[in-house]
Write an enzyme that holds these catalytic residues in place. Structure first.
Site, mmCIF file in Angstrom:
data_model
loop_
_atom_site.group_PDB
_atom_site.id
_atom_site.type_symbol
_atom_site.label_atom_id
_atom_site.label_comp_id
_atom_site.label_asym_id
_atom_site.label_seq_id
_atom_site.Cartn_x
_atom_site.Cartn_y
_atom_site.Cartn_z
ATOM 1 C CB ILE A 64 4.730 6.127 0.478
ATOM 2 C CG1 ILE A 64 5.037 4.997 1.450
ATOM 3 C CG2 ILE A 64 6.008 6.582 -0.220
ATOM 4 C CD1 ILE A 64 5.497 3.733 0.761
ATOM 5 N N PRO A 120 0.809 -1.227 0.000
ATOM 6 C CG PRO A 120 -0.904 -1.589 1.545
ATOM 7 C CD PRO A 120 0.407 -2.152 1.079
ATOM 8 C CB CYS A 121 1.158 3.886 -2.422
ATOM 9 S SG CYS A 121 -0.471 4.374 -3.057
ATOM 10 C CD GLN A 122 -3.509 3.404 0.364
ATOM 11 O OE1 GLN A 122 -2.541 2.693 0.598
ATOM 12 N NE2 GLN A 122 -4.481 3.022 -0.433
#
Length: 360
Positions: free
Chosen positions: A130, A126-128
């Site tokens: 970053i 998950p990128c949330q």
């Protein structure tokens, strides 16, 4: 035959790319927690639309217990299990999808000793926490952020030692706030014997007309095997090529004849870095939001603006309409938008896999 495990699988963009690249493979398992995403994956790859009509001899409670055992489905924001809230056909679909998908569920709960052997491990975590457009909570190990789930991959990699690894995430992973943790993870992989190769690839350089930059990291266990990232390709498609011709009025903004000053072009576009969702043109013009909107400019400088349709967003990710159609039967437009925004552009993966597995 390449044996593959997809962590944070989404709707299976890696699998779609392996198919497009004509690489013989077998998906031996996945890890995914979001219910609608699992339905899409199963509809696209595992014939869920036919399998869902078959009789099941389990009770509702038995199906829920199975889902709870792998901690599925989870609320992506709170990590709360929602199996008890499922019933009827939705519960049946979720149970069948997870069985068909060979889903091992929540990566935090996976016992690597119970996983089958595999050669290739993909982990688009998950990128949330970053992303520049996200929460910026970081990915420090044991911090409890969604992006820190990266470190849950360690137990799997360390125990299974697959020959190939592929990480994907937003460009900000190698920005000043997160590069130290990225480097820390690479050093960990090196301690296991992996050689790491990373670069930033843009979708527009691989046949898709959107400016979507992502970090890709390839790790190879064999020290005698080198890797070179694929060369850029000429862009032959335009954005107009991916737009639908006849779009329902529901995708047009109600107060859409808006303009402070004329813009001399046929269409305006803006692409969000993480999440596809329609936005008001005023927000676009003031640069408060970065979602993609489109509308043909009238001679008076007014804009009949609309959101991209869900189908269009999947096209911008390199997914064929036939696969979109399968997923769209089972999940809402809201979920379809979210799934495309969280996925990986298939042609980028296809080019990367052709280079990585050219000897297969």
């Amino acid at each position: 035959m390449l044996r593959v495990f997809e962590a944070f699988a989404g709707y299976g963009s890696q699998r779609l790319a392996l198919i497009k690249a004509n690489i013989p493979h077998e998906i031996v398992g996945i890890s995914e927690i979001e219910g609608d995403v699992l339905l899409s994956y199963s509809a696209i790859h595992e014939n869920l639309l036919e399998e869902r009509n078959k009789n099941i001899k389990l009770t509702d409670d038995e199906m829920r217990d199975y889902l709870k055992n792998i901690n599925i489905p989870l609320d992506y924001k709170t990590f709360e299990n929602r199996a008890d809230k499922l019933g009827g056909q939705k519960l049946k679909d979720m149970y069948i999808a997870n069985k068909l998908n060979k889903n091992f569920g929540d990566i935090r709960s996976i016992d690597p000793k119970k996983l089958p052997d595999f050669d290739f491990f993909t982990y688009s975590f998950p990128c949330q926490d970053i992303s520049v457009a996200g929460y910026q909570n970081g990915l420090v190990a044991d911090s409890g952020t969604r992006s820190s789930l990266l470190w849950e991959c360690c137990k799997i990699i360390e125990h299974k030692k697959p020959k190939y690894l592929m990480m994907e995430n937003v460009k900000n992973l190698v920005g000043k706030n997160h590069k130290v943790n990225f480097n820390k993870f690479l050093l960990y992989l090196e301690s296991l014997g992996y050689t790491n190769y990373w670069d930033i690839l843009n979708a527009r350089d691989f046949g898709i007309p959107q400016n979507r930059e992502r970090v890709f990291c390839i790790s190879i266990l064999n020290p005698n095997e080198d890797f070179t990232f694929p060369q850029k390709q000429n862009l032959t498609l335009s954005m107009n090529d991916l737009l639908e011709e006849n779009v329902s009025e529901k995708f047009y903004l109600k107060n859409n004849q808006v303009s402070d000053e004329p813009i001399l072009q046929d269409y305006i576009y803006c692409l969000d870095s993480n999440y596809w969702k329609g936005t008001f043109l005023k927000d676009f013009l003031s640069k408060k939001r970065r979602q993609l909107v489109s509308g043909k400019v009238r001679p008076d400088g007014k804009y009949p603006a609309r959101r991209l349709t869900p189908r269009e967003t999947w096209r911008f990710m390199g997914v064929e309409d036939t696969n979109f159609d399968k997923a769209s039967i089972l999940v809402s437009n809201t979920s379809l938008y979210k799934q495309s925004g969280n996925s990986i552009v298939v042609p980028v993966l296809e080019s990367l896999f052709k280079e990585l597995f050219k000897s297969q």
